[in-house]
Design a protein around this motif. Sequence first.
Motif, mmCIF file in Angstrom:
data_model
loop_
_atom_site.group_PDB
_atom_site.id
_atom_site.type_symbol
_atom_site.label_atom_id
_atom_site.label_comp_id
_atom_site.label_asym_id
_atom_site.label_seq_id
_atom_site.Cartn_x
_atom_site.Cartn_y
_atom_site.Cartn_z
ATOM 1 N N GLY A 9 0.898 -1.299 -0.092
ATOM 2 C CA GLY A 9 -0.084 0.043 -0.126
ATOM 3 C C GLY A 9 0.913 1.196 -0.142
ATOM 4 N N LYS A 10 0.243 2.637 0.516
ATOM 5 C CA LYS A 10 1.166 3.516 0.693
ATOM 6 C C LYS A 10 1.417 3.955 2.262
ATOM 7 C CE LYS A 10 1.639 6.188 -3.086
ATOM 8 N NZ LYS A 10 2.683 5.750 -4.203
ATOM 9 N N ASP A 11 2.756 4.231 2.261
ATOM 10 C CA ASP A 11 3.323 4.856 3.590
ATOM 11 C C ASP A 11 3.548 6.222 3.275
ATOM 12 O OD1 ASP A 11 6.020 3.910 5.599
ATOM 13 O OD2 ASP A 11 4.037 4.852 6.055
ATOM 14 N N ASN A 12 3.707 6.783 4.572
ATOM 15 C CA ASN A 12 4.011 8.372 4.876
ATOM 16 C C ASN A 12 3.263 9.326 4.014
ATOM 17 O OD1 ASN A 12 6.486 7.911 6.505
ATOM 18 N ND2 ASN A 12 7.352 6.756 4.625
ATOM 19 N N VAL A 13 1.909 8.948 4.122
ATOM 20 C CA VAL A 13 0.899 9.980 3.165
ATOM 21 C C VAL A 13 0.625 10.849 4.518
ATOM 22 C CG1 VAL A 13 -1.474 10.226 2.178
ATOM 23 C CG2 VAL A 13 0.031 7.958 2.252
ATOM 24 N N ARG A 14 0.971 12.398 4.060
ATOM 25 C CA ARG A 14 0.697 13.329 5.113
ATOM 26 C C ARG A 14 -0.522 13.991 4.764
ATOM 27 N NH1 ARG A 14 5.747 17.228 5.593
ATOM 28 N NH2 ARG A 14 4.503 17.752 7.450
ATOM 29 N N VAL A 54 -3.764 -5.722 -8.734
ATOM 30 C CA VAL A 54 -3.318 -4.763 -8.121
ATOM 31 C C VAL A 54 -4.390 -3.454 -7.981
ATOM 32 C CG1 VAL A 54 -1.219 -3.289 -7.589
ATOM 33 C CG2 VAL A 54 -0.982 -5.517 -8.388
ATOM 34 N N VAL A 55 -4.710 -2.946 -6.676
ATOM 35 C CA VAL A 55 -5.120 -1.547 -6.700
ATOM 36 C C VAL A 55 -4.010 -0.921 -6.323
ATOM 37 C CG1 VAL A 55 -6.672 -0.335 -4.791
ATOM 38 C CG2 VAL A 55 -7.357 -2.302 -5.590
ATOM 39 N N ASN A 62 -4.852 8.459 -2.865
ATOM 40 C CA ASN A 62 -5.853 9.088 -3.283
ATOM 41 C C ASN A 62 -7.201 8.935 -2.310
ATOM 42 O OD1 ASN A 62 -4.751 9.925 -5.499
ATOM 43 N ND2 ASN A 62 -5.607 8.650 -6.993
ATOM 44 N N THR A 63 -7.514 7.657 -1.971
ATOM 45 C CA THR A 63 -8.657 7.263 -1.009
ATOM 46 C C THR A 63 -8.500 7.777 0.263
ATOM 47 O OG1 THR A 63 -8.677 5.018 -2.537
ATOM 48 C CG2 THR A 63 -10.015 5.200 -0.305
ATOM 49 N N ILE A 64 -7.033 7.748 0.869
ATOM 50 C CA ILE A 64 -7.016 8.311 2.230
ATOM 51 C C ILE A 64 -7.383 9.868 2.012
ATOM 52 C CG2 ILE A 64 -4.899 9.102 3.648
ATOM 53 C CD1 ILE A 64 -3.457 6.414 2.716
ATOM 54 N N TYR A 65 -7.000 10.716 1.031
ATOM 55 C CA TYR A 65 -7.278 11.758 0.955
ATOM 56 C C TYR A 65 -9.021 12.211 0.917
ATOM 57 C CZ TYR A 65 -2.412 13.238 0.648
ATOM 58 O OH TYR A 65 -1.145 13.582 0.846
ATOM 59 N N LEU A 83 -11.443 3.992 7.096
ATOM 60 C CA LEU A 83 -10.471 3.829 5.928
ATOM 61 C C LEU A 83 -10.197 2.283 5.851
ATOM 62 C CD1 LEU A 83 -8.359 5.079 3.728
ATOM 63 C CD2 LEU A 83 -6.734 5.262 5.690
ATOM 64 N N ALA A 84 -9.844 1.576 6.784
ATOM 65 C CA ALA A 84 -9.606 0.109 6.797
ATOM 66 C C ALA A 84 -10.594 -0.732 6.458
ATOM 67 C CB ALA A 84 -9.111 -0.297 8.177
#
Length: 295
Positions: A9-14, A54-55, A62-65, A83-84
């Motif tokens: 997934g994505k890490d360090n999403v500020r 693969v998502v 993008n989904t986090i934002y 989110l989870a």
Amino acid sequence: ASLAAARYGKDNVRVYKVHRDEKKQTQTVTEMTVCCLLEGDIETSYTEADNKPVVATDTVKNTIYILAKQNPVDPPELYGAILAAHFPAKYSHIHAAHVNIIVHRWTRINVDGKPHPHSFLRDGAETRNVEVTFRRNEGFTITSKIGGLLVLKSTGSAFHGFHRDEYTTLKETWDRILSTEVDAQWTWKRYQTVAQVESDAATFDKTFEAARKTTLKIFAEDNSASVQATMYKMCENILAEAPRVEAVEYTLPNKHYFEIDLSWHKGLKNTGKDAEVYAPQSGPNGLIKCRVVRR
Ligand SMILES: O=c1[nH]c(=O)c2nn[nH]c2[nH]1
């Protein structure tokens, strides 16, 4: 060879979000760093270079934002659960998501004794953290955390009566400096739905404040016989204050301050009861861990 485990997934999403209260003409800010990792039927993307399942991690970002825009980001336990749960709900081949949130401090500035409507300061590296795992058909495992709370007491700490043998040089002490960086976490009874997490929203905030207050109070007031004894009292108190918490874990480094013998300089006394100037140590440091559960 076979794939034993995989998550990506994505890490360090500020993420920064502002809440503007027009009525009160006051703004409130939240800043966090998010990691979101997915698990599911993704083996072939590793074993057969098949990218169909693969998502993209960019999609995760993008989904986090988007979910931060569409939902509350406070308490972090609730945003983490929303989110989870999103990914297994949206993608049938994704069965679990692991969300880690680090909430950074923006403490409202007091100007002339009054809280300022839209100005904040970063008063320390201490963070409030959350770990949420959602697994289809199993629900949410939520762990709340205090990170990087650096404390020191100049007395009120002793360490004596410990095991001695031919490997031991440490002198016993009845009065020492105690400094540590609190890394505390408490795990909640499993939640089944986001609605259940939402219904406990106030409890997450209340428990965080209580855990932080208890940690500081016991650190200050306990006539500490050791890091071990003091941290156990902290855990007992948190369990007593939060019925829905199943386990409490503390990890405390012992950040040593060594006495400096200056007697070689004209007999200058600077040890024992005359010690005033010490050498703070970067390492080695003690590291004391415990996990405390209900009887
Ligand atoms: O509080 C302490 N616990 C320990 O286990 C230890 N070992 N050295 N100093 C220590 N201080």
